[in-house]
Scaffold this motif. Structure first.
Motif, PDB file in Angstrom:
ATOM      1  N   ASN A   1       1.357   9.312  -5.922  1.00  0.00           N
ATOM      2  CA  ASN A   1       1.832  10.682  -5.713  1.00  0.00           C
ATOM      3  C   ASN A   1       2.861  11.069  -6.775  1.00  0.00           C
ATOM      4  O   ASN A   1       2.836  12.191  -7.287  1.00  0.00           O
TER       5      ASN A   1
ATOM      6  N   LYS B   1       0.835  -1.203   0.000  1.00  0.00           N
ATOM      7  CA  LYS B   1       0.000   0.000   0.000  1.00  0.00           C
ATOM      8  C   LYS B   1       0.872   1.254   0.000  1.00  0.00           C
ATOM      9  O   LYS B   1       0.565   2.232  -0.689  1.00  0.00           O
ATOM     10  N   VAL B   2       1.946   1.233   0.750  1.00  0.00           N
ATOM     11  CA  VAL B   2       2.871   2.374   0.798  1.00  0.00           C
ATOM     12  C   VAL B   2       3.475   2.603  -0.582  1.00  0.00           C
ATOM     13  O   VAL B   2       3.548   3.740  -1.064  1.00  0.00           O
TER      14      VAL B   2
ATOM     15  N   ASN C   1       0.830   4.051  -2.923  1.00  0.00           N
ATOM     16  CA  ASN C   1       0.565   5.456  -2.617  1.00  0.00           C
ATOM     17  C   ASN C   1       1.709   6.354  -3.079  1.00  0.00           C
ATOM     18  O   ASN C   1       1.477   7.450  -3.596  1.00  0.00           O
ATOM     19  N   PHE C   2       2.937   5.882  -2.891  1.00  0.00           N
ATOM     20  CA  PHE C   2       4.085   6.629  -3.386  1.00  0.00           C
ATOM     21  C   PHE C   2       3.969   6.799  -4.900  1.00  0.00           C
ATOM     22  O   PHE C   2       4.160   7.897  -5.440  1.00  0.00           O
TER      23      PHE C   2
ATOM     24  N   ASP D   1       3.269  11.995   1.410  1.00  0.00           N
ATOM     25  CA  ASP D   1       1.982  12.236   2.074  1.00  0.00           C
ATOM     26  C   ASP D   1       0.956  11.226   1.567  1.00  0.00           C
ATOM     27  O   ASP D   1       0.534  11.287   0.420  1.00  0.00           O
ATOM     28  N   PHE D   2       0.591  10.288   2.416  1.00  0.00           N
ATOM     29  CA  PHE D   2      -0.303   9.216   2.015  1.00  0.00           C
ATOM     30  C   PHE D   2      -1.714   9.337   2.601  1.00  0.00           C
ATOM     31  O   PHE D   2      -2.486   8.396   2.551  1.00  0.00           O
ATOM     32  N   ASP D   3      -2.033  10.456   3.164  1.00  0.00           N
ATOM     33  CA  ASP D   3      -3.369  10.643   3.753  1.00  0.00           C
ATOM     34  C   ASP D   3      -4.397  11.047   2.723  1.00  0.00           C
ATOM     35  O   ASP D   3      -4.159  11.570   1.721  1.00  0.00           O
TER      36      ASP D   3
END
Length: 71
Positions: free
Chosen positions: A12, A4-5, A8-9, A69-71
């Motif tokens: 972005n 997931k990280v 998300n990276f 920033d993954f929010d």
């Protein structure tokens, strides 16, 4: 690493690349990476090094905190 990280990276990375209006090829040339590496990063398929993240943020003219920033 949590996929997931990485996804998300990648999301972005793609967002900020498109904000500059550049292609994967353009970004790859700026940071001395292959276009397929940029594609894999955007898809969350590979884990970038800290050095790679730093170089990408400089090329995209953003702060490190923006791409992380993954929010």
């Amino acid at each position: 690493m949590n996929t997931k990280v990485l996804k998300n990276f990648g999301k972005n990375l793609k967002y900020y690349r498109l904000q500059l209006g550049i292609t994967q090829e353009d970004l790859a040339a700026k940071v001395n990476l292959h276009q397929t590496t940029i594609a894999k990063l955007e898809l969350g398929q590979i884990n970038p090094s800290l050095k790679t993240i730093y170089i990408l943020t400089r090329a995209l003219k953003i702060k490190l905190t923006n791409i992380m920033d993954f929010d």
